[in-house]
Design a protein around this motif. Structure first.
Motif, PDB file in Angstrom:
ATOM      1  N   MET A  43       0.819  -1.192   0.000  1.00 51.35           N
ATOM      2  CA  MET A  43       0.000   0.000   0.000  1.00 51.35           C
ATOM      3  C   MET A  43       0.866   1.261   0.000  1.00 51.35           C
ATOM      4  SD  MET A  43      -3.038   1.001  -0.093  1.00 51.35           S
ATOM      5  CE  MET A  43      -4.301   2.049   0.484  1.00 51.35           C
ATOM      6  N   ALA A  44       2.006   1.223   0.676  1.00 47.14           N
ATOM      7  CA  ALA A  44       2.886   2.387   0.736  1.00 47.14           C
ATOM      8  C   ALA A  44       3.399   2.741  -0.655  1.00 47.14           C
ATOM      9  CB  ALA A  44       4.046   2.136   1.693  1.00 47.14           C
ATOM     10  N   TRP A  45       3.739   1.743  -1.448  1.00 53.41           N
ATOM     11  CA  TRP A  45       4.232   2.020  -2.801  1.00 53.41           C
ATOM     12  C   TRP A  45       3.117   2.550  -3.692  1.00 53.41           C
ATOM     13  CZ3 TRP A  45       8.925   2.763  -4.704  1.00 53.41           C
ATOM     14  CH2 TRP A  45      10.000   2.379  -3.902  1.00 53.41           C
ATOM     15  N   PHE A  46       1.893   2.105  -3.478  1.00 48.33           N
ATOM     16  CA  PHE A  46       0.757   2.663  -4.218  1.00 48.33           C
ATOM     17  C   PHE A  46       0.599   4.144  -3.877  1.00 48.33           C
ATOM     18  CE2 PHE A  46      -3.711   3.903  -4.317  1.00 48.33           C
ATOM     19  CZ  PHE A  46      -3.984   3.727  -5.669  1.00 48.33           C
ATOM     20  N   CYS A  47       0.647   4.468  -2.591  1.00 50.31           N
ATOM     21  CA  CYS A  47       0.555   5.874  -2.162  1.00 50.31           C
ATOM     22  C   CYS A  47       1.706   6.692  -2.746  1.00 50.31           C
ATOM     23  CB  CYS A  47       0.546   5.964  -0.641  1.00 50.31           C
ATOM     24  SG  CYS A  47      -0.972   5.342   0.100  1.00 50.31           S
ATOM     25  N   LEU A  48       2.876   6.106  -2.809  1.00 44.87           N
ATOM     26  CA  LEU A  48       4.026   6.795  -3.376  1.00 44.87           C
ATOM     27  C   LEU A  48       3.826   7.055  -4.872  1.00 44.87           C
ATOM     28  CD1 LEU A  48       6.784   7.951  -2.673  1.00 44.87           C
ATOM     29  CD2 LEU A  48       7.757   5.708  -3.179  1.00 44.87           C
ATOM     30  N   ALA A  49       3.247   6.088  -5.569  1.00 48.81           N
ATOM     31  CA  ALA A  49       2.961   6.278  -7.000  1.00 48.81           C
ATOM     32  C   ALA A  49       1.940   7.403  -7.197  1.00 48.81           C
ATOM     33  CB  ALA A  49       2.445   4.978  -7.608  1.00 48.81           C
ATOM     34  N   VAL A  50       0.909   7.438  -6.360  1.00 49.30           N
ATOM     35  CA  VAL A  50      -0.082   8.522  -6.440  1.00 49.30           C
ATOM     36  C   VAL A  50       0.595   9.861  -6.164  1.00 49.30           C
ATOM     37  CG1 VAL A  50      -2.182   9.475  -5.399  1.00 49.30           C
ATOM     38  CG2 VAL A  50      -2.039   7.028  -5.901  1.00 49.30           C
ATOM     39  N   ALA A  51       1.465   9.894  -5.167  1.00 46.33           N
ATOM     40  CA  ALA A  51       2.199  11.130  -4.853  1.00 46.33           C
ATOM     41  C   ALA A  51       3.017  11.573  -6.060  1.00 46.33           C
ATOM     42  CB  ALA A  51       3.114  10.912  -3.645  1.00 46.33           C
ATOM     43  N   GLY A  52       3.651  10.635  -6.747  1.00 46.11           N
ATOM     44  CA  GLY A  52       4.436  10.952  -7.933  1.00 46.11           C
ATOM     45  C   GLY A  52       3.578  11.479  -9.068  1.00 46.11           C
TER      46      GLY A  52
ATOM     47  N   ALA B   2       4.021  11.766   2.450  1.00 48.65           N
ATOM     48  CA  ALA B   2       4.159  11.638   3.909  1.00 48.65           C
ATOM     49  C   ALA B   2       3.555  10.331   4.406  1.00 48.65           C
ATOM     50  CB  ALA B   2       3.489  12.828   4.596  1.00 48.65           C
ATOM     51  N   TYR B   3       2.416   9.967   3.841  1.00 53.75           N
ATOM     52  CA  TYR B   3       1.765   8.714   4.243  1.00 53.75           C
ATOM     53  C   TYR B   3       2.642   7.509   3.879  1.00 53.75           C
ATOM     54  CZ  TYR B   3      -2.043   5.458   5.119  1.00 53.75           C
ATOM     55  OH  TYR B   3      -2.822   4.449   5.615  1.00 53.75           O
ATOM     56  N   ALA B   4       3.232   7.536   2.686  1.00 52.55           N
ATOM     57  CA  ALA B   4       4.102   6.438   2.265  1.00 52.55           C
ATOM     58  C   ALA B   4       5.338   6.347   3.145  1.00 52.55           C
ATOM     59  CB  ALA B   4       4.491   6.616   0.796  1.00 52.55           C
ATOM     60  N   MET B   5       5.831   7.507   3.604  1.00 55.00           N
ATOM     61  CA  MET B   5       7.043   7.526   4.421  1.00 55.00           C
ATOM     62  C   MET B   5       6.821   6.972   5.831  1.00 55.00           C
ATOM     63  SD  MET B   5       9.065  11.013   3.592  1.00 55.00           S
ATOM     64  CE  MET B   5       9.995  11.243   2.112  1.00 55.00           C
ATOM     65  N   LYS B   6       5.589   6.694   6.174  1.00 52.70           N
ATOM     66  CA  LYS B   6       5.350   6.061   7.479  1.00 52.70           C
ATOM     67  C   LYS B   6       6.038   4.705   7.556  1.00 52.70           C
ATOM     68  CE  LYS B   6       0.918   7.841   9.071  1.00 52.70           C
ATOM     69  NZ  LYS B   6      -0.479   7.433   9.320  1.00 52.70           N
ATOM     70  N   THR B   7       6.118   4.011   6.427  1.00 49.99           N
ATOM     71  CA  THR B   7       6.720   2.676   6.457  1.00 49.99           C
ATOM     72  C   THR B   7       7.923   2.516   5.532  1.00 49.99           C
ATOM     73  OG1 THR B   7       5.146   1.867   4.807  1.00 49.99           O
ATOM     74  CG2 THR B   7       4.573   1.531   7.128  1.00 49.99           C
ATOM     75  N   LEU B   8       8.027   3.342   4.500  1.00 48.40           N
ATOM     76  CA  LEU B   8       9.161   3.215   3.585  1.00 48.40           C
ATOM     77  C   LEU B   8      10.366   3.992   4.104  1.00 48.40           C
ATOM     78  CD1 LEU B   8       7.398   3.718   0.124  1.00 48.40           C
ATOM     79  CD2 LEU B   8       8.150   1.574   1.164  1.00 48.40           C
TER      80      LEU B   8
ATOM     81  N   THR C 149       7.465  -4.830   3.396  1.00 46.44           N
ATOM     82  CA  THR C 149       6.495  -5.897   3.573  1.00 46.44           C
ATOM     83  C   THR C 149       5.350  -5.417   4.447  1.00 46.44           C
ATOM     84  OG1 THR C 149       7.736  -6.723   5.473  1.00 46.44           O
ATOM     85  CG2 THR C 149       8.211  -7.706   3.316  1.00 46.44           C
ATOM     86  N   HIS C 150       5.349  -4.140   4.782  1.00 47.21           N
ATOM     87  CA  HIS C 150       4.311  -3.567   5.645  1.00 47.21           C
ATOM     88  C   HIS C 150       3.137  -3.072   4.825  1.00 47.21           C
ATOM     89  CE1 HIS C 150       8.224  -2.887   7.632  1.00 47.21           C
ATOM     90  NE2 HIS C 150       7.567  -3.298   8.686  1.00 47.21           N
ATOM     91  N   GLN C 151       2.005  -3.026   5.440  1.00 48.46           N
ATOM     92  CA  GLN C 151       0.838  -2.388   4.855  1.00 48.46           C
ATOM     93  C   GLN C 151       0.579  -1.114   5.627  1.00 48.46           C
ATOM     94  OE1 GLN C 151      -1.046  -3.314   2.189  1.00 48.46           O
ATOM     95  NE2 GLN C 151       0.431  -4.932   1.828  1.00 48.46           N
ATOM     96  N   VAL C 152       0.419  -0.011   4.912  1.00 48.13           N
ATOM     97  CA  VAL C 152       0.142   1.270   5.572  1.00 48.13           C
ATOM     98  C   VAL C 152      -1.339   1.394   5.776  1.00 48.13           C
ATOM     99  CG1 VAL C 152       0.322   3.764   5.385  1.00 48.13           C
ATOM    100  CG2 VAL C 152       2.156   2.341   4.554  1.00 48.13           C
TER     101      VAL C 152
END
Length: 110
Positions: free
Chosen positions: A1-10, A47-53, A107-110
């Motif tokens: 989920m963090a990488w999905f949020c990161l893609a949206v941020a991009g 910021a949301y993605a950076m919680k776990t990445l 391997t985390h889910q945000v």
């Protein structure tokens, strides 16, 4: 989920950068407002993605997604030159983003 949020941020980074181009140095109201709104959304998802990445991976991937997206948008919207050198450089950025994704150990889910 963090990488999905990161893609949206991009993707929103691409949106605000193109909006900034249309704002003509923040002299046009609506493109300027869209730029600021796009920044808020982009930073929020980052910021949301950076919680776990890891911060380095997240920031590098975010800027890479933005750089690739803005370059593609520039070619499509502004008839910017696209040659093999630019395509090769963009390809290296994409390889870097993919490498960061696989090396992040996310391997985390945000």
């Amino acid at each position: 989920m963090a990488w999905f949020c990161l893609a949206v941020a991009g993707l929103f980074e691409v949106f605000w950068a193109i909006s900034m181009k249309y704002s003509q140095g923040f002299t046009k109201l609506w493109p300027s407002a869209m730029t600021i709104a796009g920044m808020w959304v982009s930073f929020g998802f980052l910021a949301y993605a950076m919680k776990t990445l890891p911060v380095g991976n997240a920031y590098a991937a975010w800027t890479g997604i933005g750089a690739v997206g803005v370059m593609i948008a520039g070619v499509i919207l502004f008839d910017e030159k696209l040659d093999w050198v630019r395509m090769s450089c963009i390809g290296l950025i994409v390889i870097g983003i993919v490498g960061l994704k696989f090396m992040s150990g996310d391997t985390h889910q945000v």
